[in-house]
Design an enzyme around this catalytic site. Structure first.
Site: not given
Ligand code: UD1
Length: 427
Positions: A23, A92, A121-124, A308, A406
């Protein structure tokens, strides 16, 4: 299709060297779009999320090379290009490319990003932040278009300290001659690491690690040689594997402070944990009778308990005596591991955001002829199920190893070196 075949019961003994954090690497790799010339990133895990992001960078004309675990990115010939929809959907992290492309090329079109199936998981928050600093955003059904003749800068208040939105706005504002202030910024170590990387490239950014970050745009950024922070999530997963299964393991290349809350919880349960320089040793005697201890944990932004590691902590607490109340505040689909753990014998009851774990269960897999099969839904759930399988009597198959890959270059190598009986089967 890939799966892990695991026979549980072996204690874990030995050493694992932790790689750079996924990350942290993802936004830093995207941020090389802002730079001119060559960047070297050290100790980078070769995982599918990073490979997919590198594929996007290659499509923009960047030269990408791996050498002895280090990643070389040359952006000398970078130019604007549309992002491949299939790849953008897989991760993502592709969202980071948006802020960088607008900053560097004044335009960007991105097919909606994908990622683990852990919630909506919006991106607003990203979009509102972009608009505040003068980026025009047009959202179509399948993609999002951004453009800006010039980044205006200004003050951006985030509704929630979103990690990705904080990073994206920092990157969008890093070039130019205006100042952007982000209020209620995320304080995660990966945000701090991105800022340190950008600063070493020549950026002028202050306040990382606090809730107010100020970005003064600069004319250009140069490539550098950089070591991203070690992966605190994988560190936590391996600590929890030892706490669950028993053993004596040294984790090298660790920043213990990033896992301070987990260390405190595990010590309270009777695990011996010592840190020296960048090494952390965890010892758990499997036959030790742990005192019954009830506890609770809720996920929240850093320095709170990370979402996580919630699943891996749930697995661990299923096996030691005492009640655990877990509250998941970040992502709505993060209990999909529960029915799989119940198959192995865990006692967990979920009501809305709260999971109640009755600890002390003996987990049981199947036989060689008739193994127990469990199927994760996301990366961290997959790691949780690997830990549960290591702690289970008998043989367990953890399907969807691609999800674990991943975030882990090779969990089977790392755990196998500690004496675990785990093999990866590719069909
Ligand atoms: C990052 C991490 C992920 C971790 C998460 C929370 C990366 C690549 N991924 O994800 O592993 O689980 O932080 O620590 O770094 N939200 C909105 N609107 C937005 C953005 C977020 O409502 O525009 C909500 C999300 O649905 C979630 C919360 O905010 O409930 C936190 O999300 P965020 O911090 O943005 O997580 P990511 O950056 O996606």
């Amino acid at each position: 299709m890939m799966k892990y075949i695991i026979e549980g019961g072996n204690p874990l003994v030995g050493t694992i060297r932790i790689q750079s954090a996924k990350n942290a690497c993802l936004p830093i790799i995207a941020a090389t779009i802002l730079t001119k010339g060559k960047t070297i990133l050290r100790n980078v895990p070769k995982i599918s999320d990073i490979d997919n992001l590198l594929f996007i960078l290659s499509g923009l004309g960047c030269r990408v090379q791996w050498k002895d675990g280090d990643l070389y990115i040359d952006t000398t010939n970078i130019s604007y290009n549309e992002i491949d929809a299939e790849v953008a959907k897989k991760i993502r992290g592709s969202i980071f490319v948006l802020g960088c492309l607008v900053a560097r090329f004044k335009q960007a079109r991105l097919p909606y990003p994908g990622g683990c199936a852990i919630g909506a998981r919006p991106i607003d928050i990203h979009v509102e932040g972009f608009k505040k600093i003068g980026i025009k955003v047009r959202e179509a059904r399948d993609y999002i278009d951004c453009s800006a003749k010039r980044i205006k800068g200004g003050v951006v208040y985030l509704d929630f300290p979103s990690v990705g939105a904080t990073e994206n706005i920092i990157m969008a504002a890093a070039l130019g001659n205006t100042t952007t202030t982000i209020i209620n910024a995320a304080k995660e170590p990966e945000v701090t690491d991105l800022v340190r990387f950008l600063r070493s490239c020549g950026a002028c950014i202050n306040g990382e690690g606090t809730d107010t970050i100020t970005v003064a745009g600069v004319k250009e950024l140069q490539g550098v040689d950089y070591i991203p922070i070690p992966d605190r999530i994988n560190t936590a997963s391996y600590m929890l594997a030892v706490a669950t299964v028993g053993g004596n393991v040294v984790l090298e290349n660790v920043i213990a402070e990033h896992n301070a809350n987990l260390i405190e919880k595990l010590k309270a349960d009777g695990c011996k944990i010592e840190t020296k320089n960048n090494n952390l040793q965890i010892i758990k005697d499997k036959n030790q009778i742990t005192r019954k201890r009830n506890t609770s944990m809720q996920t929240s932004p850093y320095p709170g308990f990370s979402t996580d590691i919630q699943n891996q902590y749930m697995v661990y607490r299923s096996t030691v005596s005492g009640l655990t109340t877990i509250t998941e505040n970040l992502f709505e689909n993060r209990y999909s591991i529960v029915p799989q753990l119940q198959k192995l014998g865990a006692t967990i009851c979920v009501k809305n955001r709260v999971a109640t774990v009755t600890g002390g269960s003996e987990l049981t897999g199947g036989t060689c002829e008739n193994p127990m099969i469990v199927i994760p839904n996301d990366l961290r759930g997959g790691v949780g199920l690997v830990i549960a399988a290591l702690a289970s009597r008998g043989v367990t198959i953890v399907e969807r190893a691609d999800l674990v890959k991943r975030g882990h270059e090779s969990i089977e190598r790392d755990l196998g070196n500690l004496g675990a009986n785990i093999i990866l089967k590719v069909q």
